[in-house]
Design a protein around this motif. Sequence first.
Motif, mmCIF file in Angstrom:
data_model
loop_
_atom_site.group_PDB
_atom_site.id
_atom_site.type_symbol
_atom_site.label_atom_id
_atom_site.label_comp_id
_atom_site.label_asym_id
_atom_site.label_seq_id
_atom_site.Cartn_x
_atom_site.Cartn_y
_atom_site.Cartn_z
ATOM 1 N N PHE A 1 29.873 30.084 49.151
ATOM 2 C CA PHE A 1 29.923 30.195 47.811
ATOM 3 C C PHE A 1 30.044 31.467 47.325
ATOM 4 O O PHE A 1 31.004 31.878 46.612
ATOM 5 C CB PHE A 1 28.770 29.410 47.085
ATOM 6 N N LEU A 2 29.270 32.414 47.946
ATOM 7 C CA LEU A 2 29.735 33.982 47.721
ATOM 8 C C LEU A 2 31.220 34.187 48.138
ATOM 9 O O LEU A 2 31.715 35.059 47.373
ATOM 10 C CB LEU A 2 28.766 34.917 48.614
ATOM 11 N N LEU A 3 31.616 33.739 49.309
ATOM 12 C CA LEU A 3 33.082 34.202 49.455
ATOM 13 C C LEU A 3 34.080 33.598 48.837
ATOM 14 O O LEU A 3 35.052 33.955 48.340
ATOM 15 C CB LEU A 3 33.205 33.866 51.122
ATOM 16 N N ALA A 4 33.953 32.469 48.397
ATOM 17 C CA ALA A 4 34.601 31.807 47.265
ATOM 18 C C ALA A 4 34.695 32.560 45.941
ATOM 19 O O ALA A 4 35.745 32.763 45.260
ATOM 20 C CB ALA A 4 34.531 30.206 47.162
ATOM 21 N N GLY A 5 33.460 32.724 45.559
ATOM 22 C CA GLY A 5 33.323 33.501 44.191
ATOM 23 C C GLY A 5 33.945 34.769 44.263
ATOM 24 O O GLY A 5 34.793 35.310 43.480
ATOM 25 N N GLY A 6 33.771 35.513 45.678
ATOM 26 C CA GLY A 6 34.508 36.878 45.706
ATOM 27 C C GLY A 6 36.028 36.666 45.688
ATOM 28 O O GLY A 6 36.590 37.695 45.237
ATOM 29 N N GLY A 7 36.349 35.598 46.530
ATOM 30 C CA GLY A 7 38.017 35.728 46.694
ATOM 31 C C GLY A 7 38.589 35.412 45.080
ATOM 32 O O GLY A 7 39.562 35.928 44.798
ATOM 33 N N LEU A 8 37.835 34.658 44.385
ATOM 34 C CA LEU A 8 38.396 34.337 42.817
ATOM 35 C C LEU A 8 38.256 35.420 42.113
ATOM 36 O O LEU A 8 39.276 35.739 41.513
ATOM 37 C CB LEU A 8 37.487 33.118 42.350
ATOM 38 N N LEU A 9 37.135 36.256 42.288
ATOM 39 C CA LEU A 9 37.052 37.341 41.534
ATOM 40 C C LEU A 9 38.193 38.610 41.748
ATOM 41 O O LEU A 9 38.559 39.189 41.023
ATOM 42 C CB LEU A 9 35.720 38.020 41.956
ATOM 43 N N LEU A 10 38.508 38.805 43.321
ATOM 44 C CA LEU A 10 39.481 39.443 43.557
ATOM 45 C C LEU A 10 40.808 39.318 43.118
ATOM 46 O O LEU A 10 41.609 40.076 42.586
ATOM 47 C CB LEU A 10 39.425 39.506 45.029
ATOM 48 N N HIS A 11 41.115 37.876 43.035
ATOM 49 C CA HIS A 11 42.314 37.459 42.582
ATOM 50 C C HIS A 11 42.453 37.699 41.049
ATOM 51 O O HIS A 11 43.253 38.201 40.633
ATOM 52 C CB HIS A 11 42.294 36.047 42.417
ATOM 53 N N LEU A 12 41.311 37.484 40.153
ATOM 54 C CA LEU A 12 41.542 37.598 38.709
ATOM 55 C C LEU A 12 41.544 39.260 38.610
ATOM 56 O O LEU A 12 42.236 39.572 37.622
ATOM 57 C CB LEU A 12 40.157 37.162 38.177
ATOM 58 N N LEU A 13 40.818 40.057 39.307
ATOM 59 C CA LEU A 13 40.938 41.635 39.294
ATOM 60 C C LEU A 13 42.259 41.958 39.414
ATOM 61 O O LEU A 13 42.535 43.126 38.979
ATOM 62 C CB LEU A 13 39.815 42.080 39.966
#
Length: 89
Positions: free
Chosen positions: A29-41
């Motif tokens: 979940f940390l990696l999935a959230g981090g990936g989504l966050l990087l995409h949004l940023l």
Amino acid sequence: QTGVDVSKPESVVNLTGNQPLVLGLSIVFLLAGGGLLLHLLSTASDWRPVAMLAFSLACGYVYQGPPFRLSYKGLGEPLCFMAFGPSAT
């Protein structure tokens, strides 16, 4: 291992009895959230939301993460105010 969850019956590790499973799911979940966050940023057109997010993440880490753990020293309330108050609005 800090042993902080040993006496907490509501701990997810104690409820499941499977620490490797809880750790593995947490990492997924940390990696999935981090990936989504990087995409949004990467699609953000303004740097201010990125700076506020970084500030809020830093507040969250020093609230609970070692070596700071300011929540145990009575300094968690000002951090929560900053992370969920002016920074979030």
